[in-house]
Design an enzyme around this catalytic site. Structure first.
Site, mmCIF file in Angstrom:
data_model
loop_
_atom_site.group_PDB
_atom_site.id
_atom_site.type_symbol
_atom_site.label_atom_id
_atom_site.label_comp_id
_atom_site.label_asym_id
_atom_site.label_seq_id
_atom_site.Cartn_x
_atom_site.Cartn_y
_atom_site.Cartn_z
ATOM 1 N N GLY A 237 0.771 -1.243 0.000
ATOM 2 C CA GLY A 237 0.000 0.000 0.000
ATOM 3 C C GLY A 237 0.792 1.278 0.000
ATOM 4 O O GLY A 237 0.208 2.360 -0.143
ATOM 5 N N PRO B 214 4.760 -5.123 -0.709
ATOM 6 C CA PRO B 214 4.753 -3.891 -1.507
ATOM 7 C C PRO B 214 4.596 -4.191 -2.992
ATOM 8 O O PRO B 214 5.196 -5.130 -3.518
ATOM 9 C CB PRO B 214 6.135 -3.285 -1.229
ATOM 10 N N ARG C 105 3.090 -1.314 -5.827
ATOM 11 C CA ARG C 105 3.298 -0.046 -6.522
ATOM 12 C C ARG C 105 4.647 0.618 -6.198
ATOM 13 O O ARG C 105 5.349 1.078 -7.093
ATOM 14 C CB ARG C 105 2.168 0.920 -6.124
ATOM 15 N N CYS D 88 -12.452 4.064 -29.079
ATOM 16 C CA CYS D 88 -13.739 4.732 -29.248
ATOM 17 C C CYS D 88 -14.510 4.825 -27.946
ATOM 18 O O CYS D 88 -15.527 4.156 -27.748
ATOM 19 C CB CYS D 88 -14.534 4.013 -30.333
#
Ligand SMILES: *Cc1c(COP(=O)(O)O)cnc(C)c1O
Length: 438
Positions: free
Chosen positions: A262, A297, A299, A365
């Site tokens: 986190g 851990p 990120r 799109c």
């Protein structure tokens, strides 16, 4: 696919873009153009095409080593939460450092094994483990199942006994703490689907103790992602350590306490937690304790070690907004569309003009197909852009929406660039499908 060990043992300590911790970025301007370590990004674009993810081995190693070193003196195991970026080369880099892994599926376990990672240092998270995934993980000999419900515990006990094995188990407890982050990435509130209610944990440990297919090993929490505040971490950790002591009082002793992942990073102007502060808190909490600390851990280890390299296809000035249409889209990088996430966008060869306010959008799109809003850049068609902090939850969340082949991935190691995932072909996208019989 393996990486060649770098001469000198890779003692460099680049932590990509992590300002305020005395480290340099792995992606810097040199003589007016952006490099990845020793390789110009423009060279990578020419050789492998765009869109293309580019990772820095030094930045990955630097981040892992920085966290590991900050925890010196606390017996610990870092289990990289590989859902953030599961490319085999990324796993290989961490496995060589002795990292463990946090997995959430049998597919991720297969990747750990394929990359040479150690299942014995792997923890298995997630609310919906299938019986087949349990068998696979038991046979591989993982470190621990992070069990998230009473029903899962029962299934795991049955599967383990049927296999003649004993499943090592932690319970993921929900500490009901608000991590003050985006609601989509909050996981530790009592409304969350994750974890076992705090009050239900003790009875479940007692139940598990009597199960022949279960061996109690630890306890686990994970309160959310992109956390930049120490207080929720401290509150959650205190709650869980209190539970550990109550368990010990009943004769249930744990080998490890897993405090999840986190840790947040700076995308724009966030003030991430200095890793030294986070580590100091953990050192305080674990001083004199017998249990080993496990962290998950994701990120923080990988985000700043990657950029998404994309080329401007068209400039489309309009009456209300000006659009820079690039060859990367929401299928390549979903975070802006999904969370309204902000990523830095830098020209690979910056010009000196005053620039125009651009919406950076892709060819998909959907009106949600944007990479960045409102960026003042001096652009021309054909220009290369680097989307920053694209090492985490970027390629990992990519899709084939609009029948777009997934991007190539390149890992730079010093002066060398290695293609670590080739670009998909259009034919591959429908290779598993068939038309109806004629
Ligand atoms: C996603 C996740 C992590 C990693 O979170 P980061 O914010 O990327 O550090 C760790 N543990 C579990 C159980 C997760 O689901």
């Amino acid at each position: 696919m393996t990486l060649v060990p770098r001469p000198g043992g890779g003692a460099r300590c680049l932590v990509g873009g992590r300002r305020g911790e005395g480290s340099r970025s792995a992606f810097e301007l040199r003589d007016g153009e952006l490099y990845a370590e020793g390789v110009p990004l423009a060279t990578i674009a020419e050789r492998y095409g765009t869109p293309c993810y580019v990772y820095s081995r030094a930045a990955l190693e630097g981040a892992w080593r920085a966290l590991d070193a900050a925890l010196a003196g606390v017996p610990h195991l870092l289990c990289y939460a590989m859902k953030a970026n599961a490319n085999l080369a990324v796993l290989d880099v961490f496995a060589r450092l002795g990292s463990g892994f946090d997995i959430v599926s049998g597919g991720e376990l297969a990747r750990v094994v394929a990359a040479g990672g150690d299942p014995g240092r792997t923890v298995f998270s997630g609310v919906g483990k299938s019986a087949a995934e349990m068998r696979q993980a038991l046979d591989a000999g993982i470190l621990c199942f992070n069990v998230e419900s009473a029903a899962e515990l029962e299934r795991l006990d049955a599967v383990a006994r049927e296999r003649g094995r004993v499943a090592p188990v932690s319970f993921r407890v929900n500490p009901d703490v608000d991590p003050k982050t985006h609601p989509y990435i909050s996981t530790g509130l009592k409304e969350s689907k994750f974890g076992i209610a705090y009050g239900d944990a003790l009875p479940l440990y007692r139940q598990a103790r009597a199960m022949r297919g279960i061996a109690i090993r630890g306890i686990d929490i994970h309160i959310g992602s992109q956390i930049t505040d120490l207080a929720p971490y401290r509150e959650a950790a205190r709650k869980v350590l209190d539970l550990v002591d109550r368990l010990a009082g009943e004769g249930i002793r744990l080998d490890h306490v897993d405090l999840g992942g986190g840790l947040g990073i700076r995308y724009r102007d966030e003030a991430p937690l200095p890793v030294a502060e986070y580590a100091a808190m953990l050192r305080g909490l674990f001083a004199g304790r017998a249990e080993k600390l496990v962290l998950e851990p994701g990120r923080w280890l990988v985000a700043d070690a990657g950029v998404l390299l994309t080329r401007v296809e068209y400039l489309k000035p309009g009456p209300a907004k000006h659009f820079a249409i690039v060859d990367a889209a929401m299928n390549d990088l979903l975070r802006p569309a999904l969370y309204d996430a902000w990523h830095g966008v830098d020209p690979v060869r910056p010009r000196s003009g005053p620039g125009t306010r651009w919406e950076i959008v892709g060819p998909v799109c959907e009106s949600a197909d944007f990479l960045a809003h409102d960026r003042v850049l001096d652009l021309a068609p054909g220009d290369l852009l680097a989307v920053r902090a694209a090492g985490a939850y970027a390629m990992a969340m990519s899709s084939n929406y609009n029948a777009r082949p997934r991007a190539a991935e390149v890992m730079v190691d010093g002066d060398r660039a290695h293609l670590v995932r080739r670009r998909e072909t259009a034919a591959e996208l429908h290779a598993a499908e068939s038309t109806l019989p004629r």
